[in-house]
Motif scaffolding. Structure first.
Motif: not given
Length: 79
Positions: A2-8, A11
Motif C-alpha cells: 500500500d502506497l501512501p496517498v496524499a489528501p486532495p 474538493d
C-alpha cells in the motif's frame, strides 16, 4: 504493498454547488484606465503633429513637422 496517498488539495464536490468567482472589478477598472490614458496620450501626440502645420498669420506659410518623430513617440506609448 500500500502506497501512501496524499489528501486532495481542494474538493470541488463538497459544498452547496455555488462557485464563487473572484472579484475582477479592480482589474477591469485598471484595464479601462490604462486604455483611456493611452488614447489620451496618442491624441496629444497626433494633435501636436496636426497643429504643427497651422499658423494664425495668413501671410506666413508653415510646413508641418515630419511625422517620423511623432510615430516613434506613438510607438513608445503603444509599447
Amino acid at each position: 504493498m500500500d502506497l501512501p496517498v496524499a489528501p486532495p488539495a481542494f474538493d470541488a464536490t463538497a459544498g452547496s454547488g455555488h462557485r464563487q468567482r473572484a472579484d475582477r472589478g479592480a482589474d477591469i477598472g485598471a484595464g479601462c484606465g490604462l486604455v483611456v490614458l493611452e488614447l489620451g496620450a496618442l491624441a496629444v501626440i497626433f494633435g501636436r503633429w496636426f497643429l504643427s502645420g497651422f499658423a494664425l498669420d495668413t501671410a506666413e506659410s508653415v510646413a508641418a513637422d515630419p511625422v517620423r518623430g511623432y510615430l516613434v513617440a506613438a510607438g513608445a506609448v503603444g509599447g
